[in-house]
Enzyme design. Structure first.
Site, PDB file in Angstrom:
ATOM      1  N   GLN A 100       0.849  -1.197   0.000  1.00 32.78           N
ATOM      2  CA  GLN A 100       0.000   0.000   0.000  1.00 32.78           C
ATOM      3  C   GLN A 100       0.882   1.244   0.000  1.00 32.78           C
ATOM      4  O   GLN A 100       0.391   2.355  -0.100  1.00 32.78           O
ATOM      5  CB  GLN A 100      -0.873   0.006   1.264  1.00 32.78           C
ATOM      6  CG  GLN A 100      -1.827  -1.170   1.328  1.00 32.78           C
ATOM      7  CD  GLN A 100      -2.331  -1.360   2.755  1.00 32.78           C
ATOM      8  OE1 GLN A 100      -3.232  -0.680   3.202  1.00 32.78           O
ATOM      9  NE2 GLN A 100      -1.759  -2.299   3.482  1.00 32.78           N
ATOM     10  N   ASN A 101       2.184   1.038   0.149  1.00 36.25           N
ATOM     11  CA  ASN A 101       3.101   2.175   0.266  1.00 36.25           C
ATOM     12  C   ASN A 101       3.432   2.762  -1.098  1.00 36.25           C
ATOM     13  O   ASN A 101       3.362   2.081  -2.124  1.00 36.25           O
ATOM     14  CB  ASN A 101       4.374   1.754   0.990  1.00 36.25           C
ATOM     15  CG  ASN A 101       4.085   1.327   2.411  1.00 36.25           C
ATOM     16  OD1 ASN A 101       3.029   1.659   2.934  1.00 36.25           O
ATOM     17  ND2 ASN A 101       4.995   0.601   3.014  1.00 36.25           N
ATOM     18  N   HIS A 118      -1.515   1.551  -4.195  1.00 36.47           N
ATOM     19  CA  HIS A 118      -1.876   2.974  -4.158  1.00 36.47           C
ATOM     20  C   HIS A 118      -0.997   3.829  -5.064  1.00 36.47           C
ATOM     21  O   HIS A 118      -0.910   5.039  -4.870  1.00 36.47           O
ATOM     22  CB  HIS A 118      -1.803   3.500  -2.714  1.00 36.47           C
ATOM     23  CG  HIS A 118      -2.885   2.963  -1.831  1.00 36.47           C
ATOM     24  ND1 HIS A 118      -2.728   2.713  -0.490  1.00 36.47           N
ATOM     25  CD2 HIS A 118      -4.169   2.619  -2.116  1.00 36.47           C
ATOM     26  CE1 HIS A 118      -3.861   2.240   0.019  1.00 36.47           C
ATOM     27  NE2 HIS A 118      -4.743   2.162  -0.945  1.00 36.47           N
ATOM     28  N   CYS A 126       0.848  14.336 -16.091  1.00 37.64           N
ATOM     29  CA  CYS A 126       0.169  15.587 -16.443  1.00 37.64           C
ATOM     30  C   CYS A 126      -1.348  15.363 -16.389  1.00 37.64           C
ATOM     31  O   CYS A 126      -1.856  14.422 -17.012  1.00 37.64           O
ATOM     32  CB  CYS A 126       0.593  16.028 -17.846  1.00 37.64           C
ATOM     33  SG  CYS A 126      -0.339  17.469 -18.408  1.00 37.64           S
ATOM     34  N   THR A 188       0.387  -3.154   8.781  1.00 30.04           N
ATOM     35  CA  THR A 188      -0.832  -2.585   8.193  1.00 30.04           C
ATOM     36  C   THR A 188      -2.004  -2.735   9.166  1.00 30.04           C
ATOM     37  O   THR A 188      -2.183  -3.798   9.764  1.00 30.04           O
ATOM     38  CB  THR A 188      -1.133  -3.197   6.805  1.00 30.04           C
ATOM     39  OG1 THR A 188      -2.280  -2.550   6.267  1.00 30.04           O
ATOM     40  CG2 THR A 188      -1.342  -4.702   6.845  1.00 30.04           C
ATOM     41  N   ASN A 213       3.260  -6.928  13.400  1.00 33.00           N
ATOM     42  CA  ASN A 213       2.829  -5.571  13.748  1.00 33.00           C
ATOM     43  C   ASN A 213       3.253  -5.290  15.186  1.00 33.00           C
ATOM     44  O   ASN A 213       3.404  -6.217  15.979  1.00 33.00           O
ATOM     45  CB  ASN A 213       1.298  -5.440  13.610  1.00 33.00           C
ATOM     46  CG  ASN A 213       0.844  -3.998  13.427  1.00 33.00           C
ATOM     47  OD1 ASN A 213       1.268  -3.101  14.144  1.00 33.00           O
ATOM     48  ND2 ASN A 213      -0.026  -3.775  12.452  1.00 33.00           N
ATOM     49  N   GLU A 215       1.397  -3.762  17.212  1.00 29.50           N
ATOM     50  CA  GLU A 215       0.189  -3.910  18.033  1.00 29.50           C
ATOM     51  C   GLU A 215      -0.882  -4.651  17.231  1.00 29.50           C
ATOM     52  O   GLU A 215      -0.756  -4.797  16.019  1.00 29.50           O
ATOM     53  CB  GLU A 215      -0.335  -2.537  18.481  1.00 29.50           C
ATOM     54  CG  GLU A 215      -0.714  -1.642  17.326  1.00 29.50           C
ATOM     55  CD  GLU A 215      -1.118  -0.242  17.760  1.00 29.50           C
ATOM     56  OE1 GLU A 215      -0.635   0.228  18.791  1.00 29.50           O
ATOM     57  OE2 GLU A 215      -1.929   0.366  17.039  1.00 29.50           O
ATOM     58  N   ALA A 232       8.981  -4.493  12.596  1.00 27.09           N
ATOM     59  CA  ALA A 232       9.198  -5.281  11.379  1.00 27.09           C
ATOM     60  C   ALA A 232      10.654  -5.739  11.243  1.00 27.09           C
ATOM     61  O   ALA A 232      10.924  -6.904  10.935  1.00 27.09           O
ATOM     62  CB  ALA A 232       8.774  -4.473  10.159  1.00 27.09           C
TER      63      ALA A 232
HETATM   64  P1  NAD Z   1      -1.575   1.636   7.915  1.00 22.73           P
HETATM   65  O1  NAD Z   1      -2.739   0.782   7.741  1.00 22.73           O
HETATM   66  O2  NAD Z   1      -0.508   1.514   6.899  1.00 22.73           O
HETATM   67  O3  NAD Z   1      -1.017   1.410   9.456  1.00 22.73           O
HETATM   68  C1  NAD Z   1       0.293   1.359   9.868  1.00 22.73           C
HETATM   69  C2  NAD Z   1       0.456   0.109  10.769  1.00 22.73           C
HETATM   70  O4  NAD Z   1       1.846  -0.084  11.016  1.00 22.73           O
HETATM   71  C3  NAD Z   1      -0.224   0.182  12.153  1.00 22.73           C
HETATM   72  O5  NAD Z   1      -1.025  -0.978  12.337  1.00 22.73           O
HETATM   73  C4  NAD Z   1       0.959   0.185  13.145  1.00 22.73           C
HETATM   74  O6  NAD Z   1       0.669  -0.483  14.363  1.00 22.73           O
HETATM   75  C5  NAD Z   1       2.024  -0.533  12.353  1.00 22.73           C
HETATM   76  N1  NAD Z   1       3.418  -0.239  12.695  1.00 22.73           N
HETATM   77  C6  NAD Z   1       3.956   0.955  13.089  1.00 22.73           C
HETATM   78  N2  NAD Z   1       5.284   0.839  13.251  1.00 22.73           N
HETATM   79  C7  NAD Z   1       5.612  -0.451  12.961  1.00 22.73           C
HETATM   80  C8  NAD Z   1       6.844  -1.177  12.923  1.00 22.73           C
HETATM   81  N3  NAD Z   1       8.013  -0.606  13.232  1.00 22.73           N
HETATM   82  N4  NAD Z   1       6.798  -2.482  12.567  1.00 22.73           N
HETATM   83  C9  NAD Z   1       5.613  -3.093  12.260  1.00 22.73           C
HETATM   84  N5  NAD Z   1       4.432  -2.448  12.277  1.00 22.73           N
HETATM   85  C10 NAD Z   1       4.420  -1.140  12.614  1.00 22.73           C
HETATM   86  O7  NAD Z   1      -2.133   3.051   8.034  1.00 22.73           O
HETATM   87  P2  NAD Z   1      -1.648   4.522   7.740  1.00 22.73           P
HETATM   88  O8  NAD Z   1      -0.304   4.819   8.275  1.00 22.73           O
HETATM   89  O9  NAD Z   1      -2.804   5.327   8.199  1.00 22.73           O
HETATM   90  O10 NAD Z   1      -1.569   4.623   6.148  1.00 22.73           O
HETATM   91  C11 NAD Z   1      -2.672   4.822   5.327  1.00 22.73           C
HETATM   92  C12 NAD Z   1      -2.305   4.528   3.897  1.00 22.73           C
HETATM   93  O11 NAD Z   1      -1.269   5.401   3.478  1.00 22.73           O
HETATM   94  C13 NAD Z   1      -1.780   3.130   3.703  1.00 22.73           C
HETATM   95  O12 NAD Z   1      -2.145   2.699   2.437  1.00 22.73           O
HETATM   96  C14 NAD Z   1      -0.296   3.312   3.789  1.00 22.73           C
HETATM   97  O13 NAD Z   1       0.435   2.302   3.171  1.00 22.73           O
HETATM   98  C15 NAD Z   1      -0.119   4.686   3.114  1.00 22.73           C
HETATM   99  N6  NAD Z   1       1.113   5.285   3.648  1.00 22.73           N
HETATM  100  C16 NAD Z   1       2.261   4.993   2.991  1.00 22.73           C
HETATM  101  C17 NAD Z   1       3.465   5.431   3.488  1.00 22.73           C
HETATM  102  C18 NAD Z   1       4.708   5.047   2.739  1.00 22.73           C
HETATM  103  O14 NAD Z   1       4.681   4.978   1.496  1.00 22.73           O
HETATM  104  N7  NAD Z   1       5.786   4.742   3.443  1.00 22.73           N
HETATM  105  C19 NAD Z   1       3.506   6.192   4.674  1.00 22.73           C
HETATM  106  C20 NAD Z   1       2.296   6.517   5.303  1.00 22.73           C
HETATM  107  C21 NAD Z   1       1.093   6.018   4.788  1.00 22.73           C
END
Ligand code: NAD
Length: 244
Positions: A100-101, A118, A126, A188, A213, A215, A232
């Protein structure tokens, strides 16, 4: 049996293992998640990621996008979790990563078969003529960035709030979830629709679910078979030691 050993055994014996990653996998690379205690949306109002607002207010939107997604995210490097997944793909242990990143860190670590659910921050398109640009070629000194061909506004190739998921990424993710006999969820929360549905599809089709995760998430008490609680990078270090 010890949970790490149990998960390692599932990975070694799997036929079609798929990883499903969220913002948590990149936290230890220095990229905060959006939601939660240290989430970016506690600091910023994400209105500039609404398509209509972006089109109507391109200068302000681009100032925010540049600061968050390019000045800040752009400096991040892959961590042990990204590198271990790339190594496992090379040795045939996992087939695909659905992420999703939008940070490109799986690819920077060497993973080849990555579905970007995503989209990506590394390409700009553009809004007028659809010409695509590699972000490395964009000069951010003058905002907003404009198309060299038609002068239209450039937009990052990641999914804004009101936009649909890219069709091919959606189709390929459903196909992978259907074929998987094991899915590893990493960092996630399971709160972002429709991405959050992918692990449920895998489970319904018979896949086992390993979850990593710090949590519990929406998945933990519903579909997870082995919950590995921790950061992770730490969990991947332990798993890899049991897989070598
Ligand atoms: P998310 O669903 O991606 O939640 C993040 C999860 O990561 C949580 O459940 C949290 O407990 C867990 N987490 C935090 N630190 C961790 C670690 N060190 N090891 C393992 N797990 C850990 O939700 P979001 O942050 O609200 O993101 C929303 C959307 O935006 C998602 O699609 C996400 O992928 C995207 N996003 C992408 C990036 C990126 O590209 N790096 C950054 C922020 C959000």
């Amino acid at each position: 049996m010890d949970k790490i050993k149990k998960a390692a055994k599932l990975i070694i014996n799997s036929r079609h293992c798929v990883a499903f990653s969220g913002a948590g996998i990149s936290v230890e690379s220095g990229i905060p998640p959006f939601r939660g205690k240290n989430g970016l949306w506690n600091k910023y109002n994400p209105i500039f990621l609404e398509t209509n607002y972006f089109i109507a207010n391109p200068l302000y939107s681009w100032k925010m996008i540049k600061e968050i997604f390019y000045d800040f995210f752009g400096k991040a490097k892959p961590n042990k979790a990204h590198y271990t997944l790339a190594k496992w793909e090379k040795s045939g242990l996992i087939k695909t990563i659905i992420t999703q990143n939008i940070d490109n860190l799986h690819q920077e670590a060497g993973s080849k078969n990555v579905i970007e659910f995503h989209g990506t921050s590394k390409i700009l398109t553009c809004v007028n003529c659809s010409k695509k640009y590699d972000v490395k070629l964009i000069n951010f000194e003058k905002l907003p960035p404009l198309c060299k061909k038609c002068g239209g506004l450039l937009k990052p190739d990641f999914v804004f709030f009101s936009e649909p998921i890219p069709q091919q990424a959606l189709d390929n993710s459903i196909k992978e979830a259907t074929e998987a006999d094991l899915m590893i969820l990493i960092g996630t929360s399971g709160e972002i629709m429709p991405a959050s549905q992918i692990p449920y599809i895998a489970k319904e089709k018979g896949a086992k679910i390993i979850e990593i995760n710090i949590e519990k998430s929406n998945y933990t008490n519903s579909i997870t078979d082995v919950f590995l609680e921790g950061k992770a990078t730490e969990i991947f270090t332990k798993l890899d030691k049991n897989i070598l």
